[in-house]
Design a protein around this motif. Structure first.
Motif, short mmCIF file in Angstrom:
data_model
loop_
_atom_site.label_atom_id
_atom_site.label_comp_id
_atom_site.label_asym_id
_atom_site.label_seq_id
_atom_site.Cartn_x
_atom_site.Cartn_y
_atom_site.Cartn_z
N LEU A 61 0.81 -1.22 0.00
CA LEU A 61 0.00 0.00 0.00
C LEU A 61 0.85 1.27 0.00
O LEU A 61 0.33 2.36 -0.23
CB LEU A 61 -0.95 0.01 1.21
N ARG A 62 2.15 1.11 0.30
CA ARG A 62 3.01 2.30 0.44
C ARG A 62 2.95 3.22 -0.79
O ARG A 62 2.81 4.43 -0.63
CB ARG A 62 4.46 1.89 0.76
N PRO A 63 3.02 2.66 -2.01
CA PRO A 63 3.01 3.56 -3.18
C PRO A 63 1.72 4.40 -3.29
O PRO A 63 1.74 5.46 -3.91
CB PRO A 63 3.09 2.60 -4.38
N PHE A 64 0.62 3.92 -2.69
CA PHE A 64 -0.66 4.64 -2.83
C PHE A 64 -0.90 5.61 -1.67
O PHE A 64 -1.83 6.40 -1.71
CB PHE A 64 -1.83 3.64 -2.91
N ALA A 120 -6.82 6.99 -3.63
CA ALA A 120 -7.26 6.23 -4.80
C ALA A 120 -6.53 4.90 -4.85
O ALA A 120 -5.32 4.83 -4.61
CB ALA A 120 -7.00 7.02 -6.07
N LEU A 121 -7.29 3.85 -5.13
CA LEU A 121 -6.71 2.52 -5.29
C LEU A 121 -7.09 1.99 -6.67
O LEU A 121 -8.15 2.34 -7.19
CB LEU A 121 -7.25 1.57 -4.22
N PRO A 122 -6.29 1.13 -7.25
CA PRO A 122 -6.67 0.55 -8.54
C PRO A 122 -7.54 -0.70 -8.34
O PRO A 122 -7.67 -1.19 -7.22
CB PRO A 122 -5.31 0.15 -9.14
N THR A 169 -12.34 3.41 -2.53
CA THR A 169 -11.81 4.78 -2.58
C THR A 169 -12.61 5.71 -3.49
O THR A 169 -12.43 6.92 -3.42
CB THR A 169 -10.34 4.77 -3.03
N GLU A 170 -13.49 5.18 -4.29
CA GLU A 170 -14.36 6.03 -5.11
C GLU A 170 -15.22 6.92 -4.23
O GLU A 170 -15.53 8.06 -4.58
CB GLU A 170 -15.30 5.18 -5.96
#
Lengths: 487, 262
Positions: A441-444, A453-455, A462-463
């Motif tokens: 999760l660190r990069p986000f 925001a998450l992919p 996160t929407e």
């Protein structure tokens, strides 16, 4: 106007209705409808709150009301037989209907014997439950609704969205349009007084000429074999006294042990339903009375799934319901979606538990999830139905049911839950997962410590809201470090 | 009815299976029922004056017209109400006293009037069984002086004569009276004669539950269009009540008020 377009007509047959989240979308996108619903609910809620507050013994009344219903349900067989015996002795004819189709057939048989071509009706949600009107129509018998809200819906080809104020989603200009078109009145103003007067004129002729009527029942009294109908307009009194023949359709759970139990029920019902100390008219009658009212009286006692609910210990309380609708007025979900999203004639929190159970959980499985479990419905319920408790239990049943279906084995949700089960049950796996999560999760995670925001699947979260990033140290690690430092 | 018997057995059997805890005997059932909690307010706390005052207040909140009068003023008060209504043709049940039928109006007494005949009347005058102050409710048991149900339904204007001694404070007190488990309070106050001679007897048999009851709380109404309360949808649009002070008010404490039954 949307009300008249058949394609937009909401589906209230649980077997055909779309799942709740889908069915709710049209309302969420219709600001006028939401405004109508919110306005009506605010008015009733405010009145109810004032009148309940003035009743110092409100909690004692609730306690008695719920226990009276419990004793009635616990001994339902005995009380129904007592009702049957007394009603029969007083000149009534009692019929038993195991399901909707049998009830429809019994009613049609009575109407055929009367050579009826039309019938006047008092608002009854039970008749909507068994879809009586279209059935009678197909058999060549025209059913005239006489409750103002039901007329609005019948003429406007709409569907009820509330069990006490069924047309609360329709505003005055919409009512004006429906009445002007269907009653053929050109210059009809849109003030409620004029609209009500128009309905009064049209119906008076029906009341005085149609010799058969159909009613529901608010209560059946075992002790006396009497039936009680609670109403406001007087259309009920018309239907109960003017016709030659009266048919009452009642769920088997409507029975109360004794006449005096009404001293509790009538105190809680109107306050909860319409925010009045008492509704304008309550009628009680016992069989037939020479010279006063119908000469012939039939009661149809309807099971239609109710005995199945009775058998389940936790769900049985559902049958305490006296149909006051306080739960839907209090519900934050109903307030947003209105009643049609529930895909049933019983919307709101009580509908969310009643409908799937009446369907034997074969349909309406999305309804137990149509709730935030906030508990507002339980708090206002005059018979103390713990709706959140039943919702949770039904969710468990829906889940159990789904798990048994083979295709569910590879469903991402169930796959995910099985993995979670595996991980949560083993400490070392759990710690490894935490490490992985922190790194993953660190990069986000933004500088403010939040994930905006998450992919992929994560976007579903996160929407609509942010997620706090995982802390760089777990509590366990922090505790161990602290203990080491103290040494 | 065809198939009815089998469905009856089927439903009762399902219920029996669903309720293993059902009382095994009538005595056990009575015991279950007797153990129900009833901690709610049953006996009223107001004295007789305040109780009638509350009744009047509640009725006026429902937009009912209320006047009070002494027993001997009743015929005159009725005549004045009828005159003020601007109406001429009235119906009345057969059991009302002759002095209620004021001269100068068209009266039809309901010895089996047709619905059309009742519909044609402009108003109706009846007695009542009881008044419940807490909710401003008038209760009809449809005795000979209260009339058949249809009589107080079709005319647009209803004048109801309520004796102060018939007014109770709480709904449970009404149920006590209806069950006949206690006197109506009149006997204790010694006003029974006065009540029956000039005011019509409700004709209720004590110890027997009523076969027909109508609870009326204000004129017929609806709030189906945008929650706006509209008076008079199908029932009478105008409810007038004369409260007859048939007992000496101010002398009775709560002790002579109807106490609730156990």
């Amino acid at each position: 106007m949307a009300v008249s377009a058949a394609a937009d007509r909401p589906i209230l047959d649980p077997a055909r209705a779309r799942p709740f989240p889908e069915a709710a979308l049209p309302v969420l996108r219709d600001p006028q409808l939401r405004k109508n619903v919110a306005h009506a609910i605010d008015v009733i809620q405010g009145k109810r709150a004032r009148l309940v507050a003035e009743k110092a013994d409100w909690q004692a009344l609730r306690a008695s009301a719920s226990r009276i219903k419990d004793v009635a349900l616990q001994n339902l067989g005995a009380y129904l037989e007592e009702f049957e015996a007394r009603c029969t002795a007083a000149g009534g004819v009692v019929h038993w209907a195991a399901d909707a189709s049998e009830a429809r057939r019994i009613i049609l048989d009575v109407l055929r014997a009367e050579k009826a071509t039309e019938v006047i009706k008092i608002k009854t949600m039970t008749s909507a439950e068994i879809e009586l009107n279209p059935f009678l129509e197909a058999a060549g018998i025209r059913a005239h609704e006489t409750d103002l809200a039901e007329i609005i819906l019948q003429l406007g080809e709409g569907e009820p969205s509330h069990i006490v104020v069924p047309a609360l989603h329709v505003n005055r200009s919409q009512v004006r349009e429906i009445f002007a078109r269907r009653m053929g009145i050109e210059d009809l103003p849109d003030d409620p007084e004029a609209l009500t007067a128009a309905a009064r004129r049209v119906l008076r002729a029906k009341f005085l000429s149609v010799p058969t009527a159909i009613s529901g029942a608010n209560f059946l009294i075992a002790e006396t074999g009497s039936v009680v109908v609670v109403e406001s307009e007087g259309n009920g009194r018309m239907c109960l006294t003017l016709p030659r023949t009266l048919i009452t359709l009642a769920g088997i759970e409507k029975v109360l042990p004794r006449f005096r139990d009404l001293e509790v029920m009538l105190q809680v019902l109107a306050r909860s339903a319409t925010g009045e100390r008492m509704n304008p008219y309550t009628s009680l009658w016992t069989g037939v009375t020479a010279g006063d009212g119908p000469e012939r009286f039939h009661v149809v006692l309807l099971d239609n799934g109710r005995s199945g609910i009775l058998a389940r210990e936790r769900e049985r309380q559902t049958l305490r319901c006296i149909r006051c609708a306080a739960c839907m007025n209090a519900c934050p979900v109903y307030r947003q979606t209105g009643g049609h999203a529930y895909g049933s004639v019983y919307p709101g929190p009580i509908g969310a538990i009643l409908t799937p159970q009446l369907q034997g959980l074969r349909h309406a499985q999305s309804l137990p999830y149509a709730s935030s479990l906030c508990g507002a419905c339980y708090e206002v319920c005059p018979v103390k139905i713990n709706i959140p408790e039943v919702l949770i239990d039904l969710r468990a049943q829906v889940t159990d049911q789904e798990r048994q279906r083979a295709r569910r084995f590879f469903d991402p949700l169930y796959l995910g839950l099985r993995v979670a089960h595996l991980v949560f049950a083993r400490a070392w796996l759990f710690h490894a997962a935490q490490c992985l999560g922190r790194v993953g999760l660190r990069p986000f995670t933004r500088k403010d410590g939040w994930i905006h925001a998450l992919p992929g699947v994560g976007a579903k979260w996160t929407e609509t809201r942010d997620l706090r990033g995982l802390p760089q140290q777990t509590f366990h690690a922090w505790w161990a470090e602290r203990a080491k430092g103290a040494k | 009815m065809n198939g009815g018997a089998s469905s009856r057995e089927q439903i009762l059997e399902r219920i029996q299976r669903a309720t293993p805890g059902a009382a095994a005997s009538a005595a056990a059932l009575a015991e279950d029922y007797g153990a129900l909690p009833r901690a709610y307010v049953r006996a009223g706390r107001l004295d007789a004056d305040a109780c009638v005052e509350l009744m009047v207040h509640r009725l006026r909140e429902y937009d009912a017209e209320v006047v009070e009068c002494a027993a001997e003023e009743l015929p005159g008060t009725i005549a004045a109400q009828l005159a003020a209504s601007g109406r001429r043709s009235f119906v009345a049940p057969p059991g009302v006293p002759a002095e209620w039928l004021a001269a100068g109006f068209d009266w039809r007494i309901d010895h089996g009037l047709t619905a059309a005949e009742i519909e044609a009347a402009e108003g109706v005058v009846t007695a009542a069984f009881c008044g419940v102050a807490d909710s401003g409710t008038i209760v009809l048991h449809h005795s000979a002086s209260e009339g058949r149900r249809v009589l107080t339904l079709l005319p647009d204007w209803h004048l109801c004569i309520l004796r102060a001694s018939q007014v109770v404070e709480t709904l449970p007190e009404y149920f006590g009276r209806a069950a006949g488990n206690q006197g109506s309070g009149d006997e204790k106050a010694g006003t029974r004669d006065l009540g029956t001679e000039g005011l019509g007897n409700c004709g209720h048999e004590t110890g027997r539950l009523p076969r027909l009851v109508t609870w009326i709380s204000g004129p017929s109404a609806t709030a189906d269009i945008e929650m706006t309360r509209i008076k008079g949808v199908h029932g009478p649009r105008f409810l007038h009540v004369i409260v007859v002070k048939d007992r000496k008010l101010g002398t009775q404490g709560p002790a002579t008020q109807g106490l609730s039954v156990q």
